[in-house]
Scaffold this motif. Structure first.
Motif, PDB file in Angstrom:
ATOM      1  N   ALA A  13       0.832  -1.200   0.000  1.00 39.62           N
ATOM      2  CA  ALA A  13       0.000   0.000   0.000  1.00 39.62           C
ATOM      3  C   ALA A  13       0.872   1.258   0.000  1.00 39.62           C
ATOM      4  O   ALA A  13       0.580   2.227  -0.716  1.00 39.62           O
ATOM      5  CB  ALA A  13      -0.933  -0.006   1.200  1.00 39.62           C
ATOM      6  N   ILE A  14       1.934   1.241   0.780  1.00 37.29           N
ATOM      7  CA  ILE A  14       2.855   2.384   0.813  1.00 37.29           C
ATOM      8  C   ILE A  14       3.504   2.572  -0.548  1.00 37.29           C
ATOM      9  O   ILE A  14       3.621   3.704  -1.040  1.00 37.29           O
ATOM     10  CB  ILE A  14       3.918   2.190   1.913  1.00 37.29           C
ATOM     11  N   VAL A  16       2.287   1.685  -3.488  1.00 41.40           N
ATOM     12  CA  VAL A  16       1.276   2.167  -4.437  1.00 41.40           C
ATOM     13  C   VAL A  16       1.035   3.660  -4.242  1.00 41.40           C
ATOM     14  O   VAL A  16       0.958   4.420  -5.211  1.00 41.40           O
ATOM     15  CB  VAL A  16      -0.033   1.359  -4.289  1.00 41.40           C
ATOM     16  N   VAL A  17       0.927   4.107  -3.008  1.00 41.32           N
ATOM     17  CA  VAL A  17       0.722   5.528  -2.726  1.00 41.32           C
ATOM     18  C   VAL A  17       1.915   6.340  -3.223  1.00 41.32           C
ATOM     19  O   VAL A  17       1.742   7.411  -3.815  1.00 41.32           O
ATOM     20  CB  VAL A  17       0.471   5.765  -1.219  1.00 41.32           C
ATOM     21  N   ALA A  18       3.129   5.837  -3.028  1.00 41.76           N
ATOM     22  CA  ALA A  18       4.323   6.548  -3.487  1.00 41.76           C
ATOM     23  C   ALA A  18       4.335   6.668  -5.010  1.00 41.76           C
ATOM     24  O   ALA A  18       4.667   7.730  -5.556  1.00 41.76           O
ATOM     25  CB  ALA A  18       5.581   5.830  -3.006  1.00 41.76           C
ATOM     26  N   ILE A  20       1.690   6.646  -7.025  1.00 40.97           N
ATOM     27  CA  ILE A  20       0.627   7.578  -7.398  1.00 40.97           C
ATOM     28  C   ILE A  20       1.077   9.020  -7.178  1.00 40.97           C
ATOM     29  O   ILE A  20       0.854   9.887  -8.035  1.00 40.97           O
ATOM     30  CB  ILE A  20      -0.668   7.275  -6.618  1.00 40.97           C
ATOM     31  N   MET A  21       1.729   9.295  -6.071  1.00 39.55           N
ATOM     32  CA  MET A  21       2.211  10.650  -5.795  1.00 39.55           C
ATOM     33  C   MET A  21       3.279  11.069  -6.816  1.00 39.55           C
ATOM     34  O   MET A  21       3.308  12.217  -7.254  1.00 39.55           O
ATOM     35  CB  MET A  21       2.767  10.738  -4.373  1.00 39.55           C
ATOM     36  N   ARG A  24       1.476  11.954 -10.068  1.00 39.79           N
ATOM     37  CA  ARG A  24       0.786  13.238  -9.944  1.00 39.79           C
ATOM     38  C   ARG A  24       1.766  14.400  -9.985  1.00 39.79           C
ATOM     39  O   ARG A  24       1.491  15.443 -10.586  1.00 39.79           O
ATOM     40  CB  ARG A  24      -0.029  13.285  -8.660  1.00 39.79           C
TER      41      ARG A  24
END
Length: 61
Positions: A13-14, A16-18, A20-21, A24
């Motif tokens: 999860a960490i 995936v968030v990294a 995505i950021m 962006r």
């Protein structure tokens, strides 16, 4: 669910968030560059010449 599986899920999860950021941020950089007409603005120029450097107008009075 075992502790190992929970750790894998949290790490995933960490990650995936990294990602995505990162995507962006890259899109934001591309949008800002397009707004400036494709020019890069040097931070040193902004410090020395102010907002005029971001507009491409390094005036000498």
């Amino acid at each position: 669910m075992s502790k190992e599986m929970m750790a894998v899920l949290v790490f995933g999860a960490i990650a995936v968030v990294a990602i995505i950021m990162l995507v962006r941020e890259r899109r934001g950089i591309a949008e800002r560059k397009a707004a400036r007409g494709g020019r890069e603005v040097d931070v040193g120029s902004l410090i020395a010449f102010g907002s005029a450097a971001g507009q491409g107008k390094k005036t000498h009075e």
